[in-house]
Motif scaffolding. Structure first.
Motif, PDB file in Angstrom:
ATOM      1  N   ALA A   7       2.987   4.264   0.949  1.00  0.00           N
ATOM      2  CA  ALA A   7       2.920   5.705   1.156  1.00  0.00           C
ATOM      3  C   ALA A   7       2.162   6.383   0.017  1.00  0.00           C
ATOM      4  O   ALA A   7       1.357   7.298   0.241  1.00  0.00           O
ATOM      5  CB  ALA A   7       4.330   6.287   1.265  1.00  0.00           C
ATOM      6  N   GLU A   8       2.417   5.943  -1.217  1.00  0.00           N
ATOM      7  CA  GLU A   8       1.698   6.506  -2.366  1.00  0.00           C
ATOM      8  C   GLU A   8       0.213   6.179  -2.291  1.00  0.00           C
ATOM      9  O   GLU A   8      -0.633   7.023  -2.605  1.00  0.00           O
ATOM     10  CB  GLU A   8       2.288   5.974  -3.671  1.00  0.00           C
ATOM     11  CG  GLU A   8       3.646   6.533  -4.019  1.00  0.00           C
ATOM     12  CD  GLU A   8       3.623   8.030  -4.247  1.00  0.00           C
ATOM     13  OE1 GLU A   8       2.643   8.542  -4.830  1.00  0.00           O
ATOM     14  OE2 GLU A   8       4.582   8.695  -3.832  1.00  0.00           O
ATOM     15  N   LYS A   9      -0.084   4.973  -1.895  1.00  0.00           N
ATOM     16  CA  LYS A   9      -1.480   4.559  -1.757  1.00  0.00           C
ATOM     17  C   LYS A   9      -2.201   5.406  -0.712  1.00  0.00           C
ATOM     18  O   LYS A   9      -3.327   5.871  -0.935  1.00  0.00           O
ATOM     19  CB  LYS A   9      -1.539   3.084  -1.367  1.00  0.00           C
ATOM     20  CG  LYS A   9      -2.938   2.512  -1.292  1.00  0.00           C
ATOM     21  CD  LYS A   9      -2.885   1.035  -0.936  1.00  0.00           C
ATOM     22  CE  LYS A   9      -4.286   0.463  -0.775  1.00  0.00           C
ATOM     23  NZ  LYS A   9      -4.250  -0.971  -0.374  1.00  0.00           N
ATOM     24  N   LEU A  10      -1.547   5.658   0.413  1.00  0.00           N
ATOM     25  CA  LEU A  10      -2.127   6.482   1.472  1.00  0.00           C
ATOM     26  C   LEU A  10      -2.248   7.932   1.022  1.00  0.00           C
ATOM     27  O   LEU A  10      -3.259   8.601   1.281  1.00  0.00           O
ATOM     28  CB  LEU A  10      -1.258   6.382   2.720  1.00  0.00           C
ATOM     29  CG  LEU A  10      -1.737   7.141   3.964  1.00  0.00           C
ATOM     30  CD1 LEU A  10      -3.074   6.576   4.436  1.00  0.00           C
ATOM     31  CD2 LEU A  10      -0.700   7.053   5.078  1.00  0.00           C
ATOM     32  N   LYS A  11      -1.242   8.406   0.315  1.00  0.00           N
ATOM     33  CA  LYS A  11      -1.207   9.798  -0.146  1.00  0.00           C
ATOM     34  C   LYS A  11      -2.365  10.103  -1.103  1.00  0.00           C
ATOM     35  O   LYS A  11      -2.901  11.213  -1.113  1.00  0.00           O
ATOM     36  CB  LYS A  11       0.130  10.054  -0.839  1.00  0.00           C
ATOM     37  CG  LYS A  11       0.450  11.513  -1.098  1.00  0.00           C
ATOM     38  CD  LYS A  11       1.726  11.629  -1.922  1.00  0.00           C
ATOM     39  CE  LYS A  11       2.911  10.949  -1.261  1.00  0.00           C
ATOM     40  NZ  LYS A  11       4.152  11.049  -2.061  1.00  0.00           N
ATOM     41  N   ASN A  12      -2.726   9.117  -1.908  1.00  0.00           N
ATOM     42  CA  ASN A  12      -3.755   9.331  -2.927  1.00  0.00           C
ATOM     43  C   ASN A  12      -5.110   8.730  -2.544  1.00  0.00           C
ATOM     44  O   ASN A  12      -5.988   8.602  -3.392  1.00  0.00           O
ATOM     45  CB  ASN A  12      -3.297   8.710  -4.250  1.00  0.00           C
ATOM     46  CG  ASN A  12      -2.102   9.437  -4.850  1.00  0.00           C
ATOM     47  OD1 ASN A  12      -2.225  10.514  -5.405  1.00  0.00           O
ATOM     48  ND2 ASN A  12      -0.922   8.828  -4.737  1.00  0.00           N
ATOM     49  N   ARG A  13      -5.258   8.412  -1.261  1.00  0.00           N
ATOM     50  CA  ARG A  13      -6.465   7.719  -0.809  1.00  0.00           C
ATOM     51  C   ARG A  13      -7.732   8.522  -1.079  1.00  0.00           C
ATOM     52  O   ARG A  13      -8.766   7.969  -1.441  1.00  0.00           O
ATOM     53  CB  ARG A  13      -6.344   7.419   0.687  1.00  0.00           C
ATOM     54  CG  ARG A  13      -7.512   6.635   1.266  1.00  0.00           C
ATOM     55  CD  ARG A  13      -7.256   6.283   2.706  1.00  0.00           C
ATOM     56  NE  ARG A  13      -6.922   7.448   3.502  1.00  0.00           N
ATOM     57  CZ  ARG A  13      -6.618   7.408   4.793  1.00  0.00           C
ATOM     58  NH1 ARG A  13      -6.568   6.242   5.421  1.00  0.00           N
ATOM     59  NH2 ARG A  13      -6.321   8.508   5.447  1.00  0.00           N
ATOM     60  N   HIS A  14      -7.686   9.834  -0.915  1.00  0.00           N
ATOM     61  CA  HIS A  14      -8.879  10.669  -1.077  1.00  0.00           C
ATOM     62  C   HIS A  14      -8.890  11.423  -2.407  1.00  0.00           C
ATOM     63  O   HIS A  14      -9.646  12.380  -2.571  1.00  0.00           O
ATOM     64  CB  HIS A  14      -8.975  11.661   0.082  1.00  0.00           C
ATOM     65  CG  HIS A  14      -9.097  10.994   1.426  1.00  0.00           C
ATOM     66  ND1 HIS A  14     -10.161  10.172   1.759  1.00  0.00           N
ATOM     67  CD2 HIS A  14      -8.270  10.999   2.512  1.00  0.00           C
ATOM     68  CE1 HIS A  14     -10.004   9.721   2.985  1.00  0.00           C
ATOM     69  NE2 HIS A  14      -8.867  10.204   3.470  1.00  0.00           N
ATOM     70  N   SER A  15      -8.066  11.015  -3.333  1.00  0.00           N
ATOM     71  CA  SER A  15      -8.030  11.668  -4.641  1.00  0.00           C
ATOM     72  C   SER A  15      -9.072  11.041  -5.563  1.00  0.00           C
ATOM     73  O   SER A  15      -9.784  10.111  -5.195  1.00  0.00           O
ATOM     74  CB  SER A  15      -6.634  11.548  -5.260  1.00  0.00           C
ATOM     75  OG  SER A  15      -6.387  10.213  -5.645  1.00  0.00           O
ATOM     76  N   ALA A  16      -9.128  11.530  -6.801  1.00  0.00           N
ATOM     77  CA  ALA A  16     -10.089  11.007  -7.780  1.00  0.00           C
ATOM     78  C   ALA A  16      -9.621   9.696  -8.402  1.00  0.00           C
ATOM     79  O   ALA A  16     -10.372   9.076  -9.172  1.00  0.00           O
ATOM     80  CB  ALA A  16     -10.303  12.045  -8.874  1.00  0.00           C
ATOM     81  N   ILE A  17      -8.426   9.244  -8.068  1.00  0.00           N
ATOM     82  CA  ILE A  17      -7.862   8.072  -8.734  1.00  0.00           C
ATOM     83  C   ILE A  17      -8.722   6.825  -8.528  1.00  0.00           C
ATOM     84  O   ILE A  17      -9.009   6.089  -9.483  1.00  0.00           O
ATOM     85  CB  ILE A  17      -6.422   7.819  -8.250  1.00  0.00           C
ATOM     86  CG1 ILE A  17      -5.500   8.935  -8.766  1.00  0.00           C
ATOM     87  CG2 ILE A  17      -5.917   6.455  -8.705  1.00  0.00           C
ATOM     88  CD1 ILE A  17      -4.072   8.855  -8.257  1.00  0.00           C
ATOM     89  N   GLY A  18      -9.143   6.581  -7.308  1.00  0.00           N
ATOM     90  CA  GLY A  18      -9.950   5.398  -7.029  1.00  0.00           C
ATOM     91  C   GLY A  18     -11.256   5.394  -7.807  1.00  0.00           C
ATOM     92  O   GLY A  18     -11.675   4.356  -8.340  1.00  0.00           O
ATOM     93  N   ARG A  19     -11.911   6.551  -7.893  1.00  0.00           N
ATOM     94  CA  ARG A  19     -13.172   6.636  -8.636  1.00  0.00           C
ATOM     95  C   ARG A  19     -12.948   6.436 -10.130  1.00  0.00           C
ATOM     96  O   ARG A  19     -13.741   5.769 -10.801  1.00  0.00           O
ATOM     97  CB  ARG A  19     -13.841   7.987  -8.363  1.00  0.00           C
ATOM     98  CG  ARG A  19     -14.292   8.172  -6.921  1.00  0.00           C
ATOM     99  CD  ARG A  19     -15.091   9.434  -6.734  1.00  0.00           C
ATOM    100  NE  ARG A  19     -14.274  10.631  -6.922  1.00  0.00           N
ATOM    101  CZ  ARG A  19     -13.541  11.200  -5.973  1.00  0.00           C
ATOM    102  NH1 ARG A  19     -13.506  10.641  -4.764  1.00  0.00           N
ATOM    103  NH2 ARG A  19     -12.851  12.298  -6.206  1.00  0.00           N
ATOM    104  N   LEU A  20     -11.887   7.019 -10.664  1.00  0.00           N
ATOM    105  CA  LEU A  20     -11.587   6.862 -12.085  1.00  0.00           C
ATOM    106  C   LEU A  20     -11.299   5.401 -12.430  1.00  0.00           C
ATOM    107  O   LEU A  20     -11.684   4.914 -13.500  1.00  0.00           O
ATOM    108  CB  LEU A  20     -10.382   7.727 -12.462  1.00  0.00           C
ATOM    109  CG  LEU A  20     -10.614   9.238 -12.520  1.00  0.00           C
ATOM    110  CD1 LEU A  20      -9.282   9.963 -12.676  1.00  0.00           C
ATOM    111  CD2 LEU A  20     -11.542   9.603 -13.664  1.00  0.00           C
ATOM    112  N   THR A  21     -10.623   4.713 -11.532  1.00  0.00           N
ATOM    113  CA  THR A  21     -10.251   3.316 -11.765  1.00  0.00           C
ATOM    114  C   THR A  21     -11.481   2.433 -11.932  1.00  0.00           C
ATOM    115  O   THR A  21     -11.462   1.452 -12.678  1.00  0.00           O
ATOM    116  CB  THR A  21      -9.388   2.801 -10.597  1.00  0.00           C
ATOM    117  OG1 THR A  21      -8.202   3.600 -10.512  1.00  0.00           O
ATOM    118  CG2 THR A  21      -8.987   1.352 -10.787  1.00  0.00           C
TER     119      THR A  21
END
Length: 254
Positions: A7-21
């Motif tokens: 659920a957390e992964k889906l919730k943050n799917r379109h956030s900046a987290i993936g790009r920052l990682t």
């Protein structure tokens, strides 16, 4: 627990987290290749775990933690589940992102080192073996995961930006000093930089871990520090995870 992680992964799917990682480990590698090419590999890792990795973990925790908080945690209160399971999902999600970032810096360091050595005929003053870099990557995950519940907990208390400044500021100062002491394992911020001395041969100040360099002492190369560091990091993770769980439950339920 797994469904809350999803659920957390889906919730943050379109956030900046993936790009920052992806972006932040690449910044560490590129800067090292450009600015300190003779010490490329050890500086890539040193700049990473001394500055950029604490910043990345803080940012991801802030972004992951503030989404529900902005809505007054109403979405969590409507769930027929204990809030502690939501907390577990958040912690696991951020740990997963931290692991991805570590894999990126390892892969980028190996690839760019090969390009510099074979393509540009460049020699390194210090070059840890591939096995040492694998060990360093695994140890950085083990010695950094305590920061995830710690930062999520601080974010609930003080918000994202104060948490970011506090965690990064205290980490840099403590890691640079306490990691040189015999009691380093008692201070979570000191563990990663101490273990890197013996694993990849770099001091907290970025200099090679060898006689004659500033702050060097022979005991810093002692691999006997690895086990106490790993055990202590695991205990710190458990302490902050449990404390964060209790705080989160209390915060969500008011």
């Amino acid at each position: 627990m797994h469904r809350f992680y999803k659920a957390e992964k889906l919730k943050n799917r379109h956030s900046a987290i993936g790009r920052l990682t992806i972006l932040m480990p690449l910044i560490s590698v590129i800067l090292s290749a450009v600015l300190t090419s003779r010490f490329f590999t050890i500086d890539s890792y040193n700049w990473w775990y001394m500055m950029l990795f604490p910043g990345l973990v803080s940012l991801i925790c802030g972004l992951a933690g503030q989404r529900d908080k902005k809505m007054g945690n109403r979405s969590i209160l409507t769930l027929p589940e204990d809030p502690k399971h939501v907390w577990d999902g958040k912690v696991l999600y951020v740990i997963r992102e931290a692991a991805v970032a570590l894999i990126v810096i390892f892969a980028a360091s190996v690839v760019i080192a090969a390009i510099l050595q074979r393509g540009m005929q460049m020699s390194f003053a210090v070059y840890p073996s591939l096995g040492s870099q694998v060990a360093a990557t695994a140890l950085l995950l083990v010695t950094f995961v305590w920061q995830v519940p710690f930062c999520l907990m601080l974010q609930q208390i003080m918000g994202i930006f104060p948490m970011l400044l506090l965690n990064m500021g205290t980490y840099f100062v403590i890691a640079a000093t306490a990691s040189l002491k015999s009691y380093f394992f008692l201070i979570p911020q000191a563990i990663a930089s101490r273990l890197m001395c013996s694993v990849i041969g770099v001091l907290p100040n970025g200099l090679p871990a060898r006689p004659g360099e500033m702050t060097f002492s022979p005991e810093l190369l002692d691999t006997g520090a690895l086990l106490p560091g790993i055990v202590a990091s695991t205990l710190w993770l458990a302490i902050f995870w449990i404390a964060g769980r209790k705080l989160y439950e209390r915060t969500v339920r008011g």
